[in-house]
Write a protein that holds these residues in place. Sequence first.
Motif, mmCIF file in Angstrom:
data_model
loop_
_atom_site.group_PDB
_atom_site.id
_atom_site.type_symbol
_atom_site.label_atom_id
_atom_site.label_comp_id
_atom_site.label_asym_id
_atom_site.label_seq_id
_atom_site.Cartn_x
_atom_site.Cartn_y
_atom_site.Cartn_z
ATOM 1 N N GLU A 110 -23.141 30.042 12.500
ATOM 2 C CA GLU A 110 -22.445 29.271 11.846
ATOM 3 C C GLU A 110 -23.047 28.070 12.240
ATOM 4 O O GLU A 110 -22.735 26.931 11.987
ATOM 5 N N GLN A 111 -23.941 28.026 13.834
ATOM 6 C CA GLN A 111 -24.503 26.341 14.454
ATOM 7 C C GLN A 111 -25.211 26.153 12.973
ATOM 8 O O GLN A 111 -25.183 25.091 13.266
ATOM 9 N N GLU A 112 -26.291 26.674 12.376
ATOM 10 C CA GLU A 112 -27.321 26.908 10.925
ATOM 11 C C GLU A 112 -26.570 25.794 10.239
ATOM 12 O O GLU A 112 -26.730 24.861 9.815
ATOM 13 N N ALA A 113 -25.506 26.406 9.474
ATOM 14 C CA ALA A 113 -24.513 25.689 9.333
ATOM 15 C C ALA A 113 -23.798 24.716 8.724
ATOM 16 O O ALA A 113 -23.723 23.340 7.930
ATOM 17 N N LEU A 114 -23.083 24.571 10.527
ATOM 18 C CA LEU A 114 -21.864 23.499 10.518
ATOM 19 C C LEU A 114 -23.288 22.231 11.012
ATOM 20 O O LEU A 114 -23.107 20.983 10.192
ATOM 21 N N ALA A 130 -25.745 16.348 4.906
ATOM 22 C CA ALA A 130 -25.384 16.886 3.942
ATOM 23 C C ALA A 130 -24.004 15.579 4.426
ATOM 24 O O ALA A 130 -24.491 14.829 2.987
ATOM 25 N N ARG A 131 -23.607 15.640 4.823
ATOM 26 C CA ARG A 131 -22.211 14.648 5.469
ATOM 27 C C ARG A 131 -23.237 13.015 5.324
ATOM 28 O O ARG A 131 -22.790 11.746 4.762
ATOM 29 N N GLN A 168 -25.803 12.263 4.644
ATOM 30 C CA GLN A 168 -26.524 11.872 2.929
ATOM 31 C C GLN A 168 -25.694 11.336 2.406
ATOM 32 O O GLN A 168 -26.044 10.575 1.473
ATOM 33 N N PHE A 169 -24.336 11.679 2.544
ATOM 34 C CA PHE A 169 -23.351 11.646 1.778
ATOM 35 C C PHE A 169 -22.995 9.783 1.887
ATOM 36 O O PHE A 169 -22.669 9.176 1.147
ATOM 37 N N ASP A 170 -22.623 10.063 3.367
ATOM 38 C CA ASP A 170 -22.422 8.708 3.595
ATOM 39 C C ASP A 170 -23.621 7.613 3.317
ATOM 40 O O ASP A 170 -22.611 6.964 2.920
ATOM 41 N N ALA A 171 -24.866 7.884 3.625
ATOM 42 C CA ALA A 171 -25.670 6.687 3.027
ATOM 43 C C ALA A 171 -25.279 6.304 1.993
ATOM 44 O O ALA A 171 -25.361 5.707 1.542
ATOM 45 N N GLN A 172 -25.420 7.852 0.518
ATOM 46 C CA GLN A 172 -25.190 7.217 -0.259
ATOM 47 C C GLN A 172 -23.837 6.189 -0.583
ATOM 48 O O GLN A 172 -23.824 5.106 -2.081
ATOM 49 N N GLN A 173 -22.869 6.924 0.224
ATOM 50 C CA GLN A 173 -22.217 6.196 -0.413
ATOM 51 C C GLN A 173 -22.074 4.665 -0.124
ATOM 52 O O GLN A 173 -21.705 3.706 -0.931
ATOM 53 N N GLU A 174 -22.568 4.615 1.091
ATOM 54 C CA GLU A 174 -22.691 3.128 1.747
ATOM 55 C C GLU A 174 -23.265 2.115 0.846
ATOM 56 O O GLU A 174 -23.234 1.215 0.150
ATOM 57 N N LEU A 216 -24.043 14.742 -4.703
ATOM 58 C CA LEU A 216 -24.302 15.026 -2.578
ATOM 59 C C LEU A 216 -23.142 15.891 -2.169
ATOM 60 O O LEU A 216 -22.813 15.948 -1.491
ATOM 61 N N GLU A 217 -22.011 15.310 -3.415
ATOM 62 C CA GLU A 217 -20.608 15.494 -2.998
ATOM 63 C C GLU A 217 -20.578 17.184 -2.910
ATOM 64 O O GLU A 217 -20.033 18.081 -2.377
ATOM 65 N N ASP A 218 -20.835 17.726 -3.712
ATOM 66 C CA ASP A 218 -20.682 19.018 -4.445
ATOM 67 C C ASP A 218 -21.930 19.740 -3.694
ATOM 68 O O ASP A 218 -21.010 20.598 -3.087
ATOM 69 N N ARG A 219 -23.349 19.575 -2.690
ATOM 70 C CA ARG A 219 -23.509 19.743 -2.285
ATOM 71 C C ARG A 219 -22.807 19.933 -0.604
ATOM 72 O O ARG A 219 -22.976 20.700 -0.286
#
Length: 147
Positions: free
Chosen positions: A18-22, A28-29, A31-37, A90-93
Motif C-alpha cells: 500500500e505504501q509503495e502504491a501511495l 504520478a501526481r 508529474q501530472f502537476d508539473a505538466q499542467q503547470e 499522465l492523467e491516465d497514469r
Amino acid sequence: MLRSQRLAVVLTLEERKEQEALEKMGEARKQFDAQQEQIDNLNRYQQEYRDQIRSNQQGVVPVARLQAWQAFIAQLDQVLRQQQKQLDILEDRLEECRRQWQQAWERRRGMEKYIETCRRQEQREQDIKEQKLADEAAGRAFARRRT
C-alpha cells in the motif's frame, strides 16, 4: 503460534504494498502537476504574445512580420497540442496509480478485518477452554466434598 500472529506478517507485506502504491501515486501526481503547470505557462506566454502582436499592429506592419508572428503562434499551438497529449497520458497514469493504491488499501484493510475476526475467534476459543477447565475443577472439587 496463533493464526492472528502468523497473519501479522501478511499484514506487514500488505502495508508495504500500500505504501509503495501511495508513493507511486504521489510521483504520478507530481508529474501530472508539473505538466499542467508547463501547459499553463505556455498558454500564458501564447496569450501575452498575441496581446503583444495586437498592440504592435497599430499602424503598418510588414507582411513578413505578420507571417512570422502567425508561424510562431502556429508552433505554439502545435507544442500545446503535444503537451496536452502528454498531460492526457499522465492523467491516465495517475488514475491507474490511484486505482492500484485503492486496491492495495482495500487488501490491507481486508487483512486487518480478517485478523481482528481471527483474534475474536481465538479469544472465544480461549474463553471456552478456560470455562471448561473451571467447570472441570469445580466438578472435581464437588466430587471431593461428596466423598
